[in-house]
Design an enzyme around this catalytic site. Sequence first.
Site, mmCIF file in Angstrom:
data_model
loop_
_atom_site.group_PDB
_atom_site.id
_atom_site.type_symbol
_atom_site.label_atom_id
_atom_site.label_comp_id
_atom_site.label_asym_id
_atom_site.label_seq_id
_atom_site.Cartn_x
_atom_site.Cartn_y
_atom_site.Cartn_z
ATOM 1 C CE LYS A 15 -2.113 -0.672 3.935
ATOM 2 N NZ LYS A 15 -1.376 -1.840 4.441
ATOM 3 N NE ARG A 90 -3.295 -0.846 10.843
ATOM 4 C CZ ARG A 90 -2.218 -0.402 10.185
ATOM 5 N NH1 ARG A 90 -2.235 0.771 9.604
ATOM 6 N NH2 ARG A 90 -1.165 -1.131 10.111
ATOM 7 N NE ARG A 132 7.836 -2.494 5.322
ATOM 8 C CZ ARG A 132 6.544 -2.371 5.606
ATOM 9 N NH1 ARG A 132 5.672 -2.133 4.641
ATOM 10 N NH2 ARG A 132 6.106 -2.495 6.839
ATOM 11 N NE ARG A 165 7.192 -0.132 9.860
ATOM 12 C CZ ARG A 165 5.921 -0.212 9.473
ATOM 13 N NH1 ARG A 165 5.546 0.318 8.341
ATOM 14 N NH2 ARG A 165 5.041 -0.825 10.223
ATOM 15 N NE ARG A 176 3.302 -4.437 11.448
ATOM 16 C CZ ARG A 176 4.256 -4.310 10.505
ATOM 17 N NH1 ARG A 176 5.419 -4.923 10.652
ATOM 18 N NH2 ARG A 176 4.039 -3.581 9.441
HETATM 19 P P1 AMP Z 1 1.880 0.546 9.511
HETATM 20 O O1 AMP Z 1 3.007 1.489 9.257
HETATM 21 O O2 AMP Z 1 0.648 0.925 8.746
HETATM 22 O O3 AMP Z 1 2.255 -0.897 9.303
HETATM 23 O O4 AMP Z 1 1.507 0.703 11.061
HETATM 24 C C1 AMP Z 1 2.456 0.414 12.079
HETATM 25 C C2 AMP Z 1 1.748 0.308 13.412
HETATM 26 O O5 AMP Z 1 1.159 1.574 13.749
HETATM 27 C C3 AMP Z 1 0.602 -0.690 13.475
HETATM 28 O O6 AMP Z 1 1.049 -2.008 13.724
HETATM 29 C C4 AMP Z 1 -0.239 -0.118 14.624
HETATM 30 O O7 AMP Z 1 0.340 -0.441 15.880
HETATM 31 C C5 AMP Z 1 -0.080 1.388 14.417
HETATM 32 N N1 AMP Z 1 -1.156 1.938 13.538
HETATM 33 C C6 AMP Z 1 -1.036 2.393 12.276
HETATM 34 N N2 AMP Z 1 -2.212 2.822 11.786
HETATM 35 C C7 AMP Z 1 -3.111 2.624 12.793
HETATM 36 C C8 AMP Z 1 -4.505 2.839 12.918
HETATM 37 N N3 AMP Z 1 -5.254 3.327 11.917
HETATM 38 N N4 AMP Z 1 -5.068 2.532 14.104
HETATM 39 C C9 AMP Z 1 -4.376 2.044 15.142
HETATM 40 N N5 AMP Z 1 -3.055 1.777 15.080
HETATM 41 C C10 AMP Z 1 -2.428 2.078 13.923
#
Ligand code: AMP
Length: 221
Positions: A15, A90, A132, A165, A176
């Site tokens: 994404k 989410r 990644r 990350r 996740r």
């Molecule tokens: P991402 O970079 O999208 O993989 O997000 C990394 C982490 O940030 C996730 O595993 C969640 O802990 C937190 N996170 C990101 N977006 C959200 C969201 N919309 N709601 C709650 N937690 C989020």
Amino acid sequence: MKREFIFIGPPGSGKGTQTKMLSKEYNLPHIDTGSLLREAVAAGSEEGKLANKYMEKGQLVPIDVVSKIIKNRLLKDDCQQGFILDGYPRSLEQANALDEILKEIDRDTNKTLKVFYFNVDQEKLIDRLVNRRSCSKCGAIYNIKTMKLTDPTKCEKCGGKLTQREDDTEEIAKKRFKTYFEETAPLIEFYNKRGVLREINASQDIKTIYENLLGAINVNS
Ligand code: AMP
């Protein structure tokens, strides 16, 4: 023409790569809650400290924190012509909160919203995540296994340092995924019922996915 896009897909479904390209092509703000939360963590704010407790376990950050961040971001001028939401909403709770936020800020997205669901072979995902890396300077995303970089620590676009990350380890990645399937996947049905969902085969190469995405955006738009 207003364009409002939401992207749903499991971690590692690509994404981020696609939404960054789309953001440039349509000059729309790319709103990625994961990055906004990582910025809050890096800044050491109270919100960031709280968020980090959940992020390091691969869980969703509490809705109040995320809703506040999203509302403030959507109120900025650059969202007037639209936005790209990457990684938000989410959960069903967040999708309902987003409807409320859009009402509160007087945005009617009934005719303009499109939701893209990135469907991808699950066995590819863990491998994509652990390989990644992203540039600490320009944010470009690489896969050090498939992209065969001359130097896997250096960004080919700007020379910045490539970093991994903290939550892209196998252990946290598995958590996740669990969170994704339990909390986020129900959104597919939620937006499908509204007639705004478009499915994208995200197991293909970056260019093909992007072409399909543009095709899906331009159908009846
Ligand atoms: P991402 O970079 O999208 O993989 O997000 C990394 C982490 O940030 C996730 O595993 C969640 O802990 C937190 N996170 C990101 N977006 C959200 C969201 N919309 N709601 C709650 N937690 C989020």
